[in-house]
Design a protein around this motif. Sequence first.
Motif, short mmCIF file in Angstrom:
data_model
loop_
_atom_site.label_atom_id
_atom_site.label_comp_id
_atom_site.label_asym_id
_atom_site.label_seq_id
_atom_site.Cartn_x
_atom_site.Cartn_y
_atom_site.Cartn_z
N THR A 131 0.84 -1.21 0.00
CA THR A 131 0.00 0.00 0.00
C THR A 131 0.87 1.26 0.00
OG1 THR A 131 -1.79 -1.15 1.17
CG2 THR A 131 -1.78 1.26 1.24
N ASP A 132 1.89 1.27 0.87
CA ASP A 132 2.81 2.43 0.92
C ASP A 132 3.56 2.57 -0.41
OD1 ASP A 132 2.01 2.84 3.50
OD2 ASP A 132 3.75 1.88 4.41
N LEU A 133 3.94 1.43 -0.98
CA LEU A 133 4.66 1.45 -2.25
C LEU A 133 3.79 2.02 -3.36
CD1 LEU A 133 7.40 0.63 -3.38
CD2 LEU A 133 6.45 -1.63 -3.88
N CYS A 134 2.52 1.62 -3.41
CA CYS A 134 1.60 2.12 -4.43
C CYS A 134 1.35 3.62 -4.26
CB CYS A 134 0.29 1.35 -4.37
SG CYS A 134 0.42 -0.34 -5.00
N LYS A 135 1.29 4.10 -3.02
CA LYS A 135 1.12 5.53 -2.79
C LYS A 135 2.30 6.31 -3.36
CE LYS A 135 -1.70 5.19 1.42
NZ LYS A 135 -1.73 5.43 2.89
N SER A 136 3.49 5.75 -3.18
CA SER A 136 4.69 6.42 -3.69
C SER A 136 4.68 6.46 -5.21
CB SER A 136 5.94 5.70 -3.18
OG SER A 136 7.10 6.24 -3.76
N ILE A 137 4.32 5.34 -5.84
CA ILE A 137 4.27 5.29 -7.30
C ILE A 137 3.20 6.22 -7.83
CG2 ILE A 137 3.80 3.78 -9.27
CD1 ILE A 137 4.95 1.46 -7.63
N ALA A 138 2.03 6.20 -7.19
CA ALA A 138 0.93 7.05 -7.65
C ALA A 138 1.29 8.53 -7.57
CB ALA A 138 -0.32 6.76 -6.83
N ALA A 139 2.04 8.90 -6.53
CA ALA A 139 2.40 10.31 -6.34
C ALA A 139 3.24 10.83 -7.50
CB ALA A 139 3.14 10.48 -5.03
N SER A 140 4.04 9.96 -8.12
CA SER A 140 4.93 10.42 -9.19
C SER A 140 4.40 10.12 -10.59
CB SER A 140 6.31 9.77 -9.02
OG SER A 140 6.20 8.36 -9.06
N LEU A 141 3.50 9.15 -10.74
CA LEU A 141 3.07 8.74 -12.07
C LEU A 141 1.59 8.96 -12.36
CD1 LEU A 141 5.07 5.43 -12.68
CD2 LEU A 141 5.61 7.72 -13.45
N ILE A 142 0.77 9.15 -11.32
CA ILE A 142 -0.66 9.32 -11.54
C ILE A 142 -1.03 10.75 -11.15
CG2 ILE A 142 -2.97 8.52 -10.96
CD1 ILE A 142 -1.80 5.81 -10.28
N SER A 143 -1.46 11.53 -12.12
CA SER A 143 -1.79 12.92 -11.84
C SER A 143 -3.15 13.06 -11.16
CB SER A 143 -1.79 13.72 -13.15
OG SER A 143 -2.70 13.15 -14.09
N ASP A 144 -4.06 12.11 -11.44
CA ASP A 144 -5.40 12.15 -10.86
C ASP A 144 -5.70 10.79 -10.24
OD1 ASP A 144 -8.00 12.44 -10.14
OD2 ASP A 144 -8.75 12.98 -12.15
N ASN A 145 -5.79 10.75 -8.91
CA ASN A 145 -6.02 9.46 -8.24
C ASN A 145 -7.38 8.88 -8.55
OD1 ASN A 145 -3.50 9.50 -7.01
ND2 ASN A 145 -4.24 10.61 -5.20
N ASP A 146 -8.32 9.70 -8.98
CA ASP A 146 -9.63 9.18 -9.38
C ASP A 146 -9.60 8.57 -10.77
OD1 ASP A 146 -10.71 10.02 -6.98
OD2 ASP A 146 -11.22 12.02 -7.75
N HIS A 147 -8.51 8.81 -11.49
CA HIS A 147 -8.38 8.33 -12.87
C HIS A 147 -7.99 6.86 -12.89
CE1 HIS A 147 -7.71 8.65 -17.16
NE2 HIS A 147 -6.49 8.17 -17.01
N ILE A 148 -6.96 6.52 -12.13
CA ILE A 148 -6.50 5.12 -12.04
C ILE A 148 -6.33 4.78 -10.56
CG2 ILE A 148 -4.67 3.47 -12.60
CD1 ILE A 148 -4.03 5.15 -15.06
N ALA A 149 -6.95 3.70 -10.14
CA ALA A 149 -6.91 3.28 -8.73
C ALA A 149 -5.92 2.13 -8.57
CB ALA A 149 -8.29 2.84 -8.27
N LEU A 150 -5.11 2.20 -7.53
CA LEU A 150 -4.20 1.11 -7.16
C LEU A 150 -4.75 0.47 -5.90
CD1 LEU A 150 -0.70 2.78 -7.71
CD2 LEU A 150 -2.09 1.50 -9.33
N VAL A 151 -5.05 -0.81 -5.98
CA VAL A 151 -5.70 -1.53 -4.88
C VAL A 151 -4.85 -2.72 -4.48
CG1 VAL A 151 -7.78 -2.75 -4.14
CG2 VAL A 151 -7.96 -0.83 -5.74
N VAL A 152 -4.68 -2.92 -3.17
CA VAL A 152 -3.92 -4.05 -2.64
C VAL A 152 -4.87 -5.00 -1.94
CG1 VAL A 152 -2.08 -4.78 -1.08
CG2 VAL A 152 -1.88 -2.62 -2.33
N LYS A 153 -4.78 -6.29 -2.28
CA LYS A 153 -5.60 -7.31 -1.66
C LYS A 153 -4.71 -8.43 -1.12
CE LYS A 153 -9.99 -6.71 -4.07
NZ LYS A 153 -11.09 -7.41 -4.77
N GLY A 154 -5.25 -9.14 -0.13
CA GLY A 154 -4.47 -10.23 0.47
C GLY A 154 -3.33 -9.68 1.30
#
Length: 383
Positions: free
Chosen positions: A217-240
């Motif tokens: 989850t922390d890793l995805c937040k870091s990636i999203a901060a640099s590569l996803i301009s709009d968090n509502d555009h593409i969602a990163l979800v962690v399961k398990g």
Amino acid sequence: MATRPPNDLEDAAVSLTLAVIIASPSPLLLLDENLAVVGASDSFCEAFGIDRATVTGCALFGLGAGEWDVSQLRALLSAITAGTPQVVALEMELERPEIEARCLIITARLLAYEDIAQPRVLFAVADVTDARTNTKAKDAAIEHLGVLLNEVRHRVANSLQIISAVLLQNARRTMSAETRDHLKDAHNRVMAVATLERKLSESPNGGESVELRTYFTDLCKSIAASLISDNDHIALVVKGGGHVPSRVSVSLGLIVTELVINALKHAFPNGRVGRIEIGYQAHGPNWTLSVRDDGVGMPKELPLTRSGLGTSIVQALARQLEATVETVPAVPGTTVCIEHVQVALVSDHEPERAPAISPAEGLSSGERNASERSIANGCATLR
């Protein structure tokens, strides 16, 4: 044949008992029902500075300077003389004037004599001071090393974050799109390791294991901060999730980074809205890591054997983990599965069990094709 009087037999038994006690290499005392010393081993007198000439007949709690008069020891011996026959042990500190305190294990037992009216107590002493000191020193050293390791990891994480920030800053300044992409890739790979090091430095168990759900989850937040301009555009979800050794989590984190970056680059062109799901499941030693997107899927004209830098990194990391990478197209989007299967061997002393097999092993060709089609819903290739 004449028989010895009972008193002679009793005297002989007591004399033999005293001889054994006196010669014992371990500190021993033989006490009477009033807890006075009937006999003492030479090793006891030497270990605790007791005058052998005065020890016999002296009360246990009056030995030395009275250092044996300890409330816990009184309670123990009172229980013994009251009829508790089993071995009872007590750990206590023996403090003597001008002498270093010693940590002792006291063991006492009521002896079974024919003259029950005069019970005897066998009193044994084991000095465990050095062992306890060594244990404390080892524990202190381990704790100190743990603190140092966490400090090093904290500093490494800070340094990596500085490096990643410089890479991202340069990526924004460069005019070359290709160079910008390479710098962003390097930024996210560095951040993957920095995130892990930060988590390990904050781990209460000293970084021996990592909880993957929080880490991913922390890793995805870091990636999203640099590569996803709009968090509502593409969602990163962690399961398990689950716990793995820190050395394993490094490889898994880098794999997730490569696969998520790959999906963000290729799965959602022209502002397409979507979702990337990271999943981890484990059953004993067997585990599966998957990264799935619901994007456009793989181009049909792209050969499955194509290998870029991201693919090479994932394959190399999977080999280190003794895992396989499943690359099969899926609909919708694509999924990459990294699977580790460990087959347990049956010992000669265990009942025979069915061997663990892969989903397609042991099937007919038709069944195998059906199995592969079902895997296709969960595993696809890197683009």
